[in-house]
Enzyme design. Structure first.
Site, PDB file in Angstrom:
ATOM      1  N   GLU B  15       0.941  -1.280  -0.003  1.00  0.00           N
ATOM      2  CA  GLU B  15       0.098   0.010   0.014  1.00  0.00           C
ATOM      3  C   GLU B  15       0.818   1.249   0.140  1.00  0.00           C
ATOM      4  O   GLU B  15       0.392   2.279   0.197  1.00  0.00           O
ATOM      5  CB  GLU B  15      -0.929  -0.036   1.309  1.00  0.00           C
ATOM      6  CG  GLU B  15      -1.930  -1.117   1.313  1.00  0.00           C
ATOM      7  CD  GLU B  15      -1.410  -2.270   2.019  1.00  0.00           C
ATOM      8  OE1 GLU B  15      -2.167  -3.266   2.112  1.00  0.00           O
ATOM      9  OE2 GLU B  15      -0.181  -2.245   2.399  1.00  0.00           O
ATOM     10  N   CYS B  63      -3.499  16.256   2.682  1.00  0.00           N
ATOM     11  CA  CYS B  63      -2.187  16.398   2.413  1.00  0.00           C
ATOM     12  C   CYS B  63      -1.223  16.864   3.607  1.00  0.00           C
ATOM     13  O   CYS B  63      -1.775  17.631   4.446  1.00  0.00           O
ATOM     14  CB  CYS B  63      -1.673  17.215   1.123  1.00  0.00           C
ATOM     15  SG  CYS B  63      -0.365  17.945   0.919  1.00  0.00           S
ATOM     16  N   CYS B  66       0.889  20.625   2.079  1.00  0.00           N
ATOM     17  CA  CYS B  66      -0.037  21.882   1.559  1.00  0.00           C
ATOM     18  C   CYS B  66      -1.366  21.935   2.124  1.00  0.00           C
ATOM     19  O   CYS B  66      -2.412  22.030   1.482  1.00  0.00           O
ATOM     20  CB  CYS B  66      -0.187  21.797   0.057  1.00  0.00           C
ATOM     21  SG  CYS B  66       1.237  21.580  -1.040  1.00  0.00           S
ATOM     22  N   HIS B  70      -4.918  23.215   0.194  1.00  0.00           N
ATOM     23  CA  HIS B  70      -6.150  22.636  -0.004  1.00  0.00           C
ATOM     24  C   HIS B  70      -7.349  22.851   0.648  1.00  0.00           C
ATOM     25  O   HIS B  70      -8.240  23.057   0.011  1.00  0.00           O
ATOM     26  CB  HIS B  70      -6.006  20.846   0.416  1.00  0.00           C
ATOM     27  CG  HIS B  70      -5.104  20.037  -0.536  1.00  0.00           C
ATOM     28  ND1 HIS B  70      -5.574  19.704  -1.512  1.00  0.00           N
ATOM     29  CD2 HIS B  70      -3.711  19.435  -0.249  1.00  0.00           C
ATOM     30  CE1 HIS B  70      -4.909  18.961  -2.121  1.00  0.00           C
ATOM     31  NE2 HIS B  70      -3.667  18.656  -1.396  1.00  0.00           N
ATOM     32  N   ARG B 499       3.798  22.678  -5.547  1.00  0.00           N
ATOM     33  CA  ARG B 499       4.100  21.564  -6.421  1.00  0.00           C
ATOM     34  C   ARG B 499       3.475  21.825  -7.750  1.00  0.00           C
ATOM     35  O   ARG B 499       3.623  21.045  -8.627  1.00  0.00           O
ATOM     36  CB  ARG B 499       4.063  20.348  -5.766  1.00  0.00           C
ATOM     37  CG  ARG B 499       4.976  19.950  -4.816  1.00  0.00           C
ATOM     38  CD  ARG B 499       4.543  18.862  -3.765  1.00  0.00           C
ATOM     39  NE  ARG B 499       5.539  18.760  -2.781  1.00  0.00           N
ATOM     40  CZ  ARG B 499       5.424  19.676  -1.817  1.00  0.00           C
ATOM     41  NH1 ARG B 499       4.434  20.716  -1.814  1.00  0.00           N
ATOM     42  NH2 ARG B 499       6.318  19.708  -0.985  1.00  0.00           N
ATOM     43  N   SER B 522       0.912  16.352  -7.791  1.00  0.00           N
ATOM     44  CA  SER B 522       1.659  15.247  -7.908  1.00  0.00           C
ATOM     45  C   SER B 522       0.872  14.099  -8.890  1.00  0.00           C
ATOM     46  O   SER B 522       1.515  12.984  -9.301  1.00  0.00           O
ATOM     47  CB  SER B 522       2.194  14.589  -6.799  1.00  0.00           C
ATOM     48  OG  SER B 522       2.950  15.238  -6.262  1.00  0.00           O
ATOM     49  N   CYS B 566       5.353  14.560  -3.889  1.00  0.00           N
ATOM     50  CA  CYS B 566       4.271  14.777  -2.972  1.00  0.00           C
ATOM     51  C   CYS B 566       3.816  13.196  -2.422  1.00  0.00           C
ATOM     52  O   CYS B 566       2.935  13.148  -1.835  1.00  0.00           O
ATOM     53  CB  CYS B 566       3.216  15.427  -3.565  1.00  0.00           C
ATOM     54  SG  CYS B 566       2.422  16.602  -2.106  1.00  0.00           S
ATOM     55  N   CYS B 569       7.767   8.033   0.197  1.00  0.00           N
ATOM     56  CA  CYS B 569       8.234   6.625  -0.588  1.00  0.00           C
ATOM     57  C   CYS B 569       9.558   6.077  -0.391  1.00  0.00           C
ATOM     58  O   CYS B 569      10.443   7.006   0.449  1.00  0.00           O
ATOM     59  CB  CYS B 569       8.187   6.755  -1.990  1.00  0.00           C
ATOM     60  SG  CYS B 569       9.059   8.170  -2.566  1.00  0.00           S
TER      61      CYS B 569
END
Lengths: 185, 592
Positions: B15, B63, B66, B70, B499, B522, B566, B569
């Site tokens: 996931e 997020c 940001c 948002h 971004r 992203s 964004c 990982c």
């Protein structure tokens, strides 16, 4: 005690158990009174924007999830920042990744708060809803007590405020934030 | 022909977050690339049935960086639906909150998330502090300023501090690097400058974060923006608040001009050959054109435009960043944005759907088809089928890149006076052609140019706000009749996040949200292939890049980082046989 203490609930409030830290911090904020001023922080999904808190406060407590295979759901861990970073980094949710990286970067700064992480192993971090799985609900009292114990170790006296706000009421607030009704963190 | 398959994947779970699979040829040049998010985010469904005035409070949890963007975008989508134009004070306050976020976010990105792709920390330990002073002076002079740190003793102290970190095993975030990789090109002295500014930037960002809270209300989530305006009238009335904002801004601006920009010149010059190596670009390979350099990618740039400069309302006001689209890196032509041409395609994304849909009609119905587990024990993306949780956004049936580089390119193509001045000054001082921007290094430079521009203009906005308040105008909210305007309507909040292009679309019926979709930056950049098999921006940017050492795919990570991904990982590196070659973690910010 004049320690500047911040307690940060961290996680995504909409991914069920991932929001458990947020729910817990809000629950404690509403249901208890404290002998010193405490900053209750809605850390939400924030990562690097939390760095200033680590740089400005003396004590920071981060309440979040820690998804680790092999540990049973509902297990609660209290770790210092160093213990947290030294151990196997448990990072399944996006937020767990960011918190760990944020702490690593902060550890390079001139000043960093004495940081404690209270993490619980979640069950369901996939469902898109505000709520908690039964497994987490079954350890809720123990979880809240653990957080209060950490606060007491920081020299804070804690007494129940008799507001008796239930977990369900807390969850309702997260599920239905409202500007008109001033319902929020 | 022995092609190798490099997989860049999250460490802990499927996931997870962002995954890159790249195929390299016998010369270690990337010939194919796939970008996938392996994490489902169905957050839009939670907004359905809500009071539209509360959407911002829910959307801000999308997020982790940001959050305020948002929040504001969601509120503006509702304002657009209701036909509400906010007062001047509210417009300026919103610009200041967002502007402060840009400067904070870009600075943290460059130093704490991206710099170590250029700066070799271990090499800094062999730097000569006296020579470092000379080196710092050199790059500050290119930028036309004095160096932020100019003392030998200070560089010496920083070197000792880093040596101590190493000795104590406390390298922390520095512990993940490919130190010594030959793609690190800076000298030990240049590396020491980078490390010194990395550490100093930790203090600077703390103060920049405070700026966001002055008008944003409760930190860290801003809460002072509501449908119709803002609520922080007491902060506007109080000259001390505006003065504090300006003081923090001045301190941050000094660092941007004396450290950030010189460092970008330093890295940009050392890597300049790559920035103009057009043979390595996707476009050269795919279409036979040749502009830009390594990491250039699609060369189609789009900006919705943002930061209104007057009070004529949405999509009418002049904006700091103009809107538009430039195709193929050809800045002699720029076209207007028609939001009807935006669509999301799910051919290669784990959702149900037949054809590209406009966000007003967008659906989010998960349809996970899994990975291809091969005998080597490694699960690969099924790249011929569905392979990502990110949809593929399309504009006018083309794939586009968004972000600071797109905003600067559109600004120059629009002949915007202010943006052209900042971009031209930057290039002139460094004696660089504009085509260097179309590259990995150029993407990073464009972000720095934008940071300086934003820091400068915020002074003007703060003065404009103070002047307006002093004249007696303390209006911060425009009234509207909710019952009347919310019967059946729709609106969009189309603007920019740090971004890139960010859009929220909302349909409202009987006072409730009927449908809600967000297309985030992203998504534009990290999306998978579309229904015609065309690559997304990340994918295209990797084609043609030579990887010095496939076991340490530093070049892949640097290019992906240049977009400021964004998506949190982590990375696994394996070869085609499935043998694990190494593990590398990408440090990123927010997640959706």
């Amino acid at each position: 005690m004049n320690k500047k203490i911040a307690i940060i609930g961290s996680g995504n409030a909409f991914f069920k158990d991932e929001g458990v830290g947020l729910y817990a911090v809000k629950y404690i904020k509403e249901n208890y009174d404290f002998s010193a001023e405490i900053e209750f922080v809605d850390g939400g999904t924030l990562g690097f924007l939390l760095m200033p808190l680590l740089q400005e406060f003396e004590e920071v407590i981060i309440v979040n999830t820690a998804s680790e295979d092999g540990l049973s759901v509902g297990k609660i861990m209290v770790k210092s920042c160093n213990e947290f970073l030294d151990g196997t980094l448990i990072k399944k949710t996006a937020n767990e990744v960011e918190i760990a990286e944020m702490l690593q970067i902060c550890s390079m700064a001139d000043h960093m708060a004495n940081t404690t992480l209270i993490s619980i192993v979640p069950q369901d971090i996939i469902s898109v809803e505000v709520g908690l799985s039964e497994a987490i609900r079954s350890v809720w009292s123990e979880y809240i007590k653990t957080i209060l114990d950490v606060l007491q170790k920081c020299g804070i006296e804690v007494v129940e405020s008799k507001k008796n706000l239930s977990l369900e009421e807390i969850l309702y607030t997260f599920a239905n934030p409202s500007i008109e009704h001033r319902r929020g963190f | 022909m022995s092609k190798k398959h490099i997989v860049v994947d999250p460490i802990t779970r499927i996931e997870g977050h962002l995954r890159i699979e790249a195929v390299i040829d016998e010369n270690n040049v990337i010939v194919d690339a796939y970008s996938a998010s392996t994490m489902f985010r169905g957050i839009e469904t939670i907004l359905q049935g809500r009071d539209p005035r509360d959407c911002g409070l829910l959307a801000m949890r999308i997020c982790g960086v940001c959050t305020g963007t948002h929040y504001q975008r969601s509120i503006e989508a509702v304002e657009d639906a209701f036909g509400v134009t906010i007062p001047k004070n509210a417009r300026i306050v919103r610009n200041l909150i967002q502007g402060a976020l840009y400067v904070h976010d870009h600075l943290v990105h460059f130093y704490h998330l991206h710099a170590l792709d250029f700066v070799d920390v271990v090499s800094a330990l062999s730097a000569d502090p006296a020579k470092t002073v000379v080196e710092a002076k050199k790059w500050a002079t290119v930028a036309g300023v004095n160096p932020y740190i100019d003392g030998e003793s200070e560089f010496k102290a920083i070197k000792e501090r880093v040596a101590n970190f190493v000795k104590q095993g406390r390298l922390g975030i520095f512990g993940n690097g490919y130190w010594g990789n030959k793609h690190y090109k800076l000298t030990p002295e240049q590396n020491l400058i980078g490390v010194a500014h990395y550490l100093r930037a930790l203090d600077i960002q703390r103060d920049l974060a405070k700026m966001q809270a002055i008008f944003g209300g409760k930190n860290p989530h801003p809460q002072s923006i509501v449908v119709g305006g803002v609520t922080c009238v007491q902060d506007i009335e109080n000259p001390a608040r505006i003065a504090l904002f300006k003081q923090l801004l001045a301190d941050g601006t000094k660092f941007v001009k004396e450290a950030y920009l010189p460092d970008v010149y330093m890295a940009g010059t050392v890597y300049a050959d790559e920035a103009t190596d057009s043979k390595a670009t996707f476009t050269e390979l795919m279409e036979g054109k040749g502009v830009g350099g390594t990491g250039g990618g699609l060369l189609n740039y789009m900006s919705y435009g943002d930061f209104r400069l007057d009070d004529t309302g949405f999509y009418k006001a002049k904006t700091l960043f103009p809107s538009g689209i430039v195709y193929g890196g050809d800045i002699s032509k720029v076209q207007d944005i028609d939001q009807n041409k935006i669509a999301e395609d799910v051919t290669h994304a784990w959702y149900e759907g037949q054809k590209p849909l406009h966000p007003y009609d967008g659906q989010t119905i998960p349809h996970y088809t899994g990975l291809d587990k091969r005998p080597d024990g490694i699960a690969y993306l099924k790249t011929a089928e569905k392979y990502s949780w990110i949809k593929a956004p399309i504009y006018n049936d083309t794939r586009v890149e968004v972000g600071p580089l797109a905003r600067m390119v559109i600004g120059v193509a629009r002949k915007d006076e202010r943006i052209t001045k900042y971009v031209t000054n930057f290039l002139k001082r460094g004696n660089l052609p504009i085509t260097v921007l179309f590259s990995t290094v150029g993407r990073t430079a464009a972000r720095a140019i934008e940071t300086e521009l934003m820091a400068d203009i915020m002074v003007e906005w703060a003065d404009e706000l103070a002047k307006n308040a002093a004249s007696g105008d303390l209006t911060t909210w425009s009234e509207f009749d909710f019952d009347k305007v919310s019967v059946k309507t729709k609106g969009m909040g189309l603007a920019e996040a740090p971004r890139g292009a960010l859009g929220h679309w909302v349909r409202i019926e009987n006072g409730k949200v009927a449908n809600y979709q967000a297309v985030v930056p992203s998504t534009w950049n990290a999306g998978p292939r579309d229904y015609k098999g065309r690559m997304g921006a990340y994918e295209a940017s990797l084609i043609g890049t030579k990887v010095a050492n496939p076991e340490q795919p530093l070049e892949i990570i640097r290019t992906i980082h240049s977009f400021d991904p964004c998506i949190a990982c982590a990375v696994h590196v394996v070869d085609t046989k499935g043998k694990e070659l190494g593990v590398y973690k990408i440090d990123t910010q927010c997640s959706i």
